[in-house]
Each structure stands twice: as structure tokens, then as C-alpha cells.
Design a protein around this motif. Structure first.
Motif, PDB file in Angstrom:
ATOM      1  N   GLU A  90       0.835  -1.203   0.000  1.00  0.00           N
ATOM      2  CA  GLU A  90       0.000   0.000   0.000  1.00  0.00           C
ATOM      3  C   GLU A  90       0.870   1.253   0.000  1.00  0.00           C
ATOM      4  OE1 GLU A  90      -2.241  -0.859   3.499  1.00  0.00           O
ATOM      5  OE2 GLU A  90      -3.452  -2.372   2.485  1.00  0.00           O
ATOM      6  N   GLY A  91       1.918   1.247   0.810  1.00  0.00           N
ATOM      7  CA  GLY A  91       2.836   2.387   0.830  1.00  0.00           C
ATOM      8  C   GLY A  91       3.498   2.603  -0.521  1.00  0.00           C
ATOM      9  N   ALA A  92       3.926   1.523  -1.159  1.00  0.00           N
ATOM     10  CA  ALA A  92       4.561   1.638  -2.474  1.00  0.00           C
ATOM     11  C   ALA A  92       3.598   2.219  -3.514  1.00  0.00           C
ATOM     12  CB  ALA A  92       5.082   0.278  -2.931  1.00  0.00           C
ATOM     13  N   LEU A  93       2.327   1.844  -3.430  1.00  0.00           N
ATOM     14  CA  LEU A  93       1.335   2.403  -4.359  1.00  0.00           C
ATOM     15  C   LEU A  93       1.263   3.923  -4.271  1.00  0.00           C
ATOM     16  CD1 LEU A  93      -1.806   0.097  -4.132  1.00  0.00           C
ATOM     17  CD2 LEU A  93      -0.450   0.592  -6.157  1.00  0.00           C
ATOM     18  N   PHE A  94       1.516   4.434  -3.064  1.00  0.00           N
ATOM     19  CA  PHE A  94       1.453   5.870  -2.835  1.00  0.00           C
ATOM     20  C   PHE A  94       2.836   6.514  -2.860  1.00  0.00           C
ATOM     21  CE2 PHE A  94      -2.664   4.516  -1.359  1.00  0.00           C
ATOM     22  CZ  PHE A  94      -3.503   5.582  -1.643  1.00  0.00           C
ATOM     23  N   ASP A  95       3.776   5.881  -3.550  1.00  0.00           N
ATOM     24  CA  ASP A  95       5.130   6.406  -3.751  1.00  0.00           C
ATOM     25  C   ASP A  95       5.897   6.641  -2.458  1.00  0.00           C
ATOM     26  OD1 ASP A  95       4.620   6.347  -6.444  1.00  0.00           O
ATOM     27  OD2 ASP A  95       4.173   8.473  -6.614  1.00  0.00           O
ATOM     28  N   CYS A  96       5.710   5.765  -1.480  1.00  0.00           N
ATOM     29  CA  CYS A  96       6.474   5.835  -0.235  1.00  0.00           C
ATOM     30  C   CYS A  96       7.709   4.940  -0.348  1.00  0.00           C
ATOM     31  CB  CYS A  96       5.643   5.340   0.945  1.00  0.00           C
ATOM     32  SG  CYS A  96       4.179   6.317   1.295  1.00  0.00           S
ATOM     33  N   CYS A  97       8.785   5.361   0.252  1.00  0.00           N
ATOM     34  CA  CYS A  97       9.958   4.507   0.383  1.00  0.00           C
ATOM     35  C   CYS A  97       9.591   3.422   1.392  1.00  0.00           C
ATOM     36  CB  CYS A  97      11.128   5.341   0.881  1.00  0.00           C
ATOM     37  SG  CYS A  97      12.618   4.382   1.159  1.00  0.00           S
ATOM     38  N   VAL A  98       9.845   2.174   1.066  1.00  0.00           N
ATOM     39  CA  VAL A  98       9.457   1.042   1.913  1.00  0.00           C
ATOM     40  C   VAL A  98      10.691   0.524   2.646  1.00  0.00           C
ATOM     41  CG1 VAL A  98       8.513  -1.290   1.915  1.00  0.00           C
ATOM     42  CG2 VAL A  98       7.568   0.433   0.372  1.00  0.00           C
ATOM     43  N   LEU A  99      10.637   0.501   3.972  1.00  0.00           N
ATOM     44  CA  LEU A  99      11.729   0.003   4.796  1.00  0.00           C
ATOM     45  C   LEU A  99      11.300  -1.300   5.459  1.00  0.00           C
ATOM     46  CD1 LEU A  99      12.673   3.392   6.436  1.00  0.00           C
ATOM     47  CD2 LEU A  99      13.875   2.242   4.591  1.00  0.00           C
ATOM     48  N   VAL A 100      12.051  -2.362   5.184  1.00  0.00           N
ATOM     49  CA  VAL A 100      11.746  -3.691   5.732  1.00  0.00           C
ATOM     50  C   VAL A 100      13.030  -4.294   6.296  1.00  0.00           C
ATOM     51  CG1 VAL A 100       9.809  -4.111   4.162  1.00  0.00           C
ATOM     52  CG2 VAL A 100      12.100  -4.860   3.519  1.00  0.00           C
ATOM     53  N   PRO A 101      12.887  -5.298   7.184  1.00  0.00           N
ATOM     54  CA  PRO A 101      14.075  -5.964   7.715  1.00  0.00           C
ATOM     55  C   PRO A 101      14.596  -7.009   6.731  1.00  0.00           C
ATOM     56  CG  PRO A 101      12.129  -6.947   8.663  1.00  0.00           C
ATOM     57  CD  PRO A 101      11.658  -5.806   7.791  1.00  0.00           C
TER      58      PRO A 101
END
Length: 120
Positions: A90-101
């Protein structure tokens, strides 16, 4: 491959937001807002956010408030990825940088094709 796709309503909300913008992107809506998933507690004091950045937990928000938060956010953090997740997509759809472990599902290159050097 177990990343859950976002619900159709998120695709529609992202498209509406782009239509509302002046240039067809979400750039004009972005603020110094960082969202994090509420499915795992972590010590937020360990984050080194720049002055003026606001960290907001994705908890207790209505769908409309979620859409608005994603539209305004520059990044989404999800550190607990035991299986199918939607916050990152969902964040990626809204052009957010995605931070995951770089562990659990976050380490799966099919779900998160991000170089491990850039994972937390």
C-alpha cells in the motif's frame, strides 16, 4: 511468494490522488511523514529522523485517514513480516519509500526485490 496484494480500494485511492495533483504525481502532497505498521512494537527512539519529521503509527485510522496518511508520507516502515503483509505494498502504491528488515519475509527477494544492504 507470499506478499499480499493491496485491496482494490487502495489502487483506486492512489489513482484519485494522482488525478487531484497538479502534475499527475503525488510529489505535491508529500510531507516529512514516516508511517510504521502497528503489528510490531519497536523502540522508535532508535530511529534517527531528521528534524521536522513526524513518525506516525498506523493504528486506529479509518480507511479515509489511511489513504490520506499514505498520500502524505514519504516512507513506510514494517519490521514484522512473518507472512502476507499489505502495508508495504500500500505504501509503495502511494510512492512511499518502503523500509523492511532483512529477515523473515523481508529477506525474500521475490517479495522485496531490494538489495539486502538497504534493508534494516
Amino acid at each position: 511468494y507470499i506478499r499480499a496484494p493491496p485491496l482494490e480500494m487502495y489502487y483506486l485511492a492512489a489513482e484519485r490522488a494522482r488525478e487531484e495533483s497538479e502534475d499527475g504525481t503525488l510529489r505535491s502532497f508529500k510531507e516529512r511523514l514516516v508511517l510504521y505498521d502497528n503489528d510490531h512494537e519497536f523502540d522508535t527512539t532508535k530511529l534517527q529522523l531528521r528534524e521536522g519529521c513526524l513518525l506516525v503509527k498506523l493504528d486506529g485510522l479509518s480507511r479515509s485517514e489511511m489513504f490520506d496518511a499514505y498520500k502524505r508520507a514519504v516512507a513506510v516502515i514494517d519490521l514484522w513480516l512473518p507472512g502476507a503483509e499489505t502495508v508495504t505494498a500500500e505504501g509503495a502504491l502511494f510512492d512511499c519509500c518502503v523500509l523492511v528488515p532483512n529477515e523473515m519475509n523481508g529477506a525474500n527477494p521475490r517479495d522485496f526485490p531490494i538489495d539486502s544492504r538497504w534493508k534494516v
